[in-house]
Design an enzyme around this catalytic site. Structure first.
Site, PDB file in Angstrom:
ATOM      1  N   GLY A  91     -26.910  14.842   3.058  1.00 24.51           N
ATOM      2  CA  GLY A  91     -25.667  15.530   2.743  1.00 24.51           C
ATOM      3  C   GLY A  91     -25.457  15.671   1.255  1.00 24.51           C
ATOM      4  O   GLY A  91     -24.366  15.408   0.740  1.00 24.51           O
ATOM      5  N   SER A  93     -25.837  18.433  -0.850  1.00 24.51           N
ATOM      6  CA  SER A  93     -25.698  19.766  -1.445  1.00 24.51           C
ATOM      7  C   SER A  93     -24.439  19.910  -2.287  1.00 24.51           C
ATOM      8  O   SER A  93     -24.323  20.853  -3.078  1.00 24.51           O
ATOM      9  CB  SER A  93     -25.703  20.836  -0.345  1.00 24.51           C
ATOM     10  N   SER A 110     -16.113   4.326   4.025  1.00 22.37           N
ATOM     11  CA  SER A 110     -14.791   4.813   3.646  1.00 22.37           C
ATOM     12  C   SER A 110     -13.783   3.683   3.799  1.00 22.37           C
ATOM     13  O   SER A 110     -13.976   2.771   4.622  1.00 22.37           O
ATOM     14  CB  SER A 110     -14.388   5.985   4.543  1.00 22.37           C
ATOM     15  N   TYR A 161     -12.760   9.002  13.068  1.00 19.12           N
ATOM     16  CA  TYR A 161     -13.363   8.781  11.757  1.00 19.12           C
ATOM     17  C   TYR A 161     -13.348   7.287  11.413  1.00 19.12           C
ATOM     18  O   TYR A 161     -14.339   6.745  10.920  1.00 19.12           O
ATOM     19  CB  TYR A 161     -12.595   9.589  10.715  1.00 19.12           C
ATOM     20  N   ALA A 201     -13.474   4.816  13.477  1.00 23.53           N
ATOM     21  CA  ALA A 201     -14.494   4.161  14.299  1.00 23.53           C
ATOM     22  C   ALA A 201     -15.894   4.388  13.736  1.00 23.53           C
ATOM     23  O   ALA A 201     -16.723   3.472  13.701  1.00 23.53           O
ATOM     24  CB  ALA A 201     -14.409   4.668  15.737  1.00 23.53           C
TER      25      ALA A 201
END
Length: 246
Positions: free
Chosen positions: A16, A18, A146, A159, A161
């Protein structure tokens, strides 16, 4: 890390990468001396631009498209990265989905997709690279979690979890690879200036004691610290400007 050549001769794969946090991490690893495989799912032009910026630093780089929530795609990604750059020494599991949903909106498809992209992808990529790291007795795996792993967050329980699972994954691998020279850690940013906070920047910044959102480059600096530390493993580093969840 202290110098631009600290990772000279090392190869990194950032998923991820980019844009946003992943882009900043890829550039920081290259600035520290690593050659970097830049993974993307849909933004090919952006990923190619990141790879070009890395090559401009004098490092090797390749942009590789793959949906890292799919095992066959991960196998092809890792093979292609190693064919182009060599064995992977550093893996940063950054790819993620943040589908903001209320409880009324949240459905099974949202949950499954979030778990696949945020958690399963980290498992698949880690499984693909740790045997080589262990054989060479050196490796660094960093998972981008996070603050939502421990608090309510702004996206939704799906999210929460996925990120809590990622931190459990971090501890599980760390305990099993520590004797082989491989460290596994996580970084847990909260309220970073990114697409996730777009449209809510002022509201989000007001919640942070420091008075502003964090930057992607500040996340990248913590990743570099973890990559450079051979003694630290199984840990999650909170990066939140003083924000604490109750």
């Amino acid at each position: 890390m202290s110098g631009k050549d600290d990772l000279a001769g090392r190869v990194a794969l950032v998923t991820g990468a980019s844009r946003g946090i992943g882009k900043a991490i890829a550039l920081a690893l290259a600035a520290a001396g690593a050659d970097v495989a830049v993974n993307y799912r849909a933004r090919a032009d952006d990923a190619q631009a990141v790879a070009a910026a890395i090559r401009a630093l004098g490092r090797r780089s390749v942009a590789l498209g793959a949906d890292v929530s799919q095992s066959a795609a991960v196998a092809k990604l890792v093979h292609a990265a190693q064919e182009a750059l060599g064995p992977i020494d550093v893996l940063v599991n950054n790819a993620g989905a943040a589908l903001r949903r209320s409880l009324e909106e949240l459905g099974e498809d949202d949950f499954d997709r979030t778990i696949a992209v945020n958690l399963k992808s980290a498992f698949l990529c880690t499984q693909a690279v740790w045997p080589g790291m262990r054989a060479r007795r050196w490796g660094r795996i960093v998972n981008i979690s996070s603050g939502a792993a421990r608090g309510a967050g702004i996206v939704g329980p799906h999210y929460n979890a996925s990120k809590a699972g990622m931190e459990g994954l971090t501890r599980g691998y760390a305990a099993r690879l520590v004797k082989d020279g491989v460290t596994v850690n996580a970084v847990a940013p909260s309220l970073i200036d990114s697409d996730m906070t777009a449209g809510h920047r002022a509201e989000s910044a007001a919640r942070i004691p420091l008075g502003r959102l964090g930057t992607a480059e500040e996340v990248a600096s913590v990743v570099l610290m973890l990559v450079g530390n051979a003694y630290m493993t199984g840990q999650t580093v909170q990066l939140n400007g003083g924000l604490h969840f109750n």
